[in-house]
Design a protein around this motif. Structure first.
Motif, mmCIF file in Angstrom:
data_model
loop_
_atom_site.group_PDB
_atom_site.id
_atom_site.type_symbol
_atom_site.label_atom_id
_atom_site.label_comp_id
_atom_site.label_asym_id
_atom_site.label_seq_id
_atom_site.Cartn_x
_atom_site.Cartn_y
_atom_site.Cartn_z
ATOM 1 N N ARG A 183 0.847 -1.201 0.000
ATOM 2 C CA ARG A 183 0.000 0.000 0.000
ATOM 3 C C ARG A 183 0.872 1.237 0.000
ATOM 4 O O ARG A 183 1.915 1.265 0.652
ATOM 5 C CB ARG A 183 -0.932 0.024 1.213
ATOM 6 C CG ARG A 183 -2.036 -0.985 1.056
ATOM 7 C CD ARG A 183 -3.062 -0.907 2.145
ATOM 8 N NE ARG A 183 -3.758 -2.187 2.190
ATOM 9 C CZ ARG A 183 -4.653 -2.523 3.095
ATOM 10 N NH1 ARG A 183 -4.970 -1.671 4.037
ATOM 11 N NH2 ARG A 183 -5.234 -3.692 3.069
ATOM 12 N N GLN A 197 -0.300 -10.439 5.186
ATOM 13 C CA GLN A 197 -1.634 -10.821 5.652
ATOM 14 C C GLN A 197 -1.825 -12.322 5.529
ATOM 15 O O GLN A 197 -1.136 -12.987 4.753
ATOM 16 C CB GLN A 197 -2.715 -10.142 4.790
ATOM 17 C CG GLN A 197 -2.788 -8.641 4.955
ATOM 18 C CD GLN A 197 -3.967 -8.047 4.198
ATOM 19 O OE1 GLN A 197 -4.373 -8.562 3.153
ATOM 20 N NE2 GLN A 197 -4.514 -6.951 4.716
ATOM 21 N N GLU A 199 -5.238 -14.489 4.719
ATOM 22 C CA GLU A 199 -6.677 -14.462 4.437
ATOM 23 C C GLU A 199 -7.227 -15.847 4.699
ATOM 24 O O GLU A 199 -6.557 -16.839 4.407
ATOM 25 C CB GLU A 199 -6.831 -14.102 2.947
ATOM 26 C CG GLU A 199 -8.230 -14.042 2.454
ATOM 27 C CD GLU A 199 -8.840 -12.664 2.682
ATOM 28 O OE1 GLU A 199 -8.107 -11.748 3.070
ATOM 29 O OE2 GLU A 199 -10.052 -12.545 2.469
HETATM 30 N N1 DAH Z 1 -8.936 -7.432 2.963
HETATM 31 C C1 DAH Z 1 -9.111 -6.699 4.205
HETATM 32 C C2 DAH Z 1 -8.011 -5.664 4.331
HETATM 33 O O1 DAH Z 1 -7.002 -5.786 3.711
HETATM 34 C C3 DAH Z 1 -9.052 -7.631 5.365
HETATM 35 C C4 DAH Z 1 -10.255 -8.495 5.415
HETATM 36 C C5 DAH Z 1 -11.392 -8.056 6.092
HETATM 37 C C6 DAH Z 1 -10.295 -9.698 4.749
HETATM 38 C C7 DAH Z 1 -12.510 -8.811 6.130
HETATM 39 C C8 DAH Z 1 -11.440 -10.482 4.795
HETATM 40 C C9 DAH Z 1 -12.555 -10.027 5.501
HETATM 41 O O2 DAH Z 1 -11.542 -11.646 4.182
HETATM 42 O O3 DAH Z 1 -13.652 -10.805 5.539
HETATM 43 O O4 DAH Z 1 -8.154 -4.735 5.074
#
Ligand code: DAH
Length: 330
Positions: A183, A197, A199
């Motif tokens: 980012r 992250q 996921e």
């Molecule tokens: N993609 C989100 C972020 O980068 C994080 C996230 C939130 C992923 C909620 C998810 C979710 O799968 O259900 O901030």
């Protein structure tokens, strides 16, 4: 030549004798060069070439022999009783330790690992995940674009791997997608332009919010200890409906309030929710038959909590004094 080849020198001294015999000023080859003047003019060219070749090849062979025997003397001096110098072992990076622990915990309830590319297109990162065209996350301020129209970018979240899995696999799907994301943020002690992250995605028939909550409670207790409590607060993500953010009871003060939890007793660790039916449909999954939950957590955030590291930048500065502290951390 044959004679040189067949001679098997036993040591460096033998090699030196061979050199004197063939290559010294009065050696065999020098003699041949001296006789060169007697060669008939029309043969001088050919014989000259042969002589040069002979000299070079002999030189090469003797050099090889010399190398071979050069260290022979030192072998005798080898002290086998000496204490060997210590072998330096590398250590696992703290973020890898935390990532592996997360994978380990979820793999015990049936999750497998899926990975995807860091360079992505708009559809996998945003459009398929229900981000409206004017959503601020697509903004130049957040996203590193590599090409515009059509947009190619560095993924801003690992949710893009959800899209890839849902478009290529049939439910039931139960995957974890770990990876690096990017980012366009100013770098400080609490933000970086890249981070990590994990996921999570579970799609099947009759998956409910209760399943999500139970999986996350299990994770929190495994990761932070059996005393850990969770709470879910309503939130918004384009790809989940309903959406929530999850806090855990502060690991540092045990919930009584400290600087780390800003005296609330709670620390936010992840976002989650039920996969929006529009996302399922965009990825070719029948939303009338299947439902699913998703969650996304930041590895640095969990590592900060586990290791009490206050400056995010330490994770990418490759300072061995920092990195070596986590060897036996988990
Ligand atoms: N993609 C989100 C972020 O980068 C994080 C996230 C939130 C992923 C909620 C998810 C979710 O799968 O259900 O901030």
């Amino acid at each position: 030549m044959q004679e040189v080849k067949n001679l098997q020198p036993a040591n460096a001294e033998d090699v030196e004798q061979l050199r004197i015999k063939y290559l010294s000023k009065k050696g065999v080859i020098a003699q041949l060069f001296a006789d060169f003047k007697n060669v008939a003019n029309e043969e001088k060219r050919m014989v000259g070439q042969m002589l040069n070749e002979l000299k070079n090849t002999t030189q090469d062979m003797l050099n090889d022999m010399k190398d071979k025997y050069a260290n022979q003397g030192s072998a005798a001096k080898l002290d086998l009783t000496r204490t060997p110098s210590a072998i330096e072992f590398g250590t696992r990076h703290p973020l890898s330790i935390v990532k592996n622990e997360i994978i380990d915990i979820f793999s015990r309830i049936g999750f497998t690992v899926a990975e995807g590319p860091e360079i992505e297109d708009d559809w996998h990162v945003f459009s398929a995940l229900n981000f409206p065209p004017e959503h601020p996350a697509r903004d130049m301020q957040d996203t590193f674009f590599i090409e515009k129209n059509p947009d190619i970018l560095l993924r801003t979240h690992t949710s893009s791997v959800q899209t890839r899995v849902m478009t290529t696999q049939k439910p039931p799907i139960r995957v974890l997608c770990p990876g690096r994301v990017y980012r366009n943020e100013a770098i400080s002690y609490r933000a970086h332009c890249f981070f990590h992250q994990v996921e999570g995605l579970y799609i099947d028939k009759n998956v409910s919010f209760a399943d999500l909550k139970q999986a996350l409670l299990y994770f929190a207790k495994e990761m932070f200890g059996s005393e850990t409590q969770i709470r879910l607060r309503p939130s918004y993500f384009p790809f989940t409906e309903p959406s929530a953010e999850m806090d855990i009871s502060c690991d540092i003060c045990g919930g009584t309030g400290c600087n780390f939890c800003k005296h609330t007793g709670w620390v936010e660790i992840l976002g989650c929710g039920m996969v929006d039916p529009a996302v399922l449909e965009a990825c070719g999954i029948d939303s009338k038959v299947y439902s699913g939950y998703a969650f996304g957590l930041g590895v640095e955030r969990i590592a900060n909590l586990k290791f009490r590291c206050k400056d995010l930048r330490m994770f990418s500065e490759n300072d061995l004094r920092f990195l070596k502290q986590f060897d036996s951390a988990l």
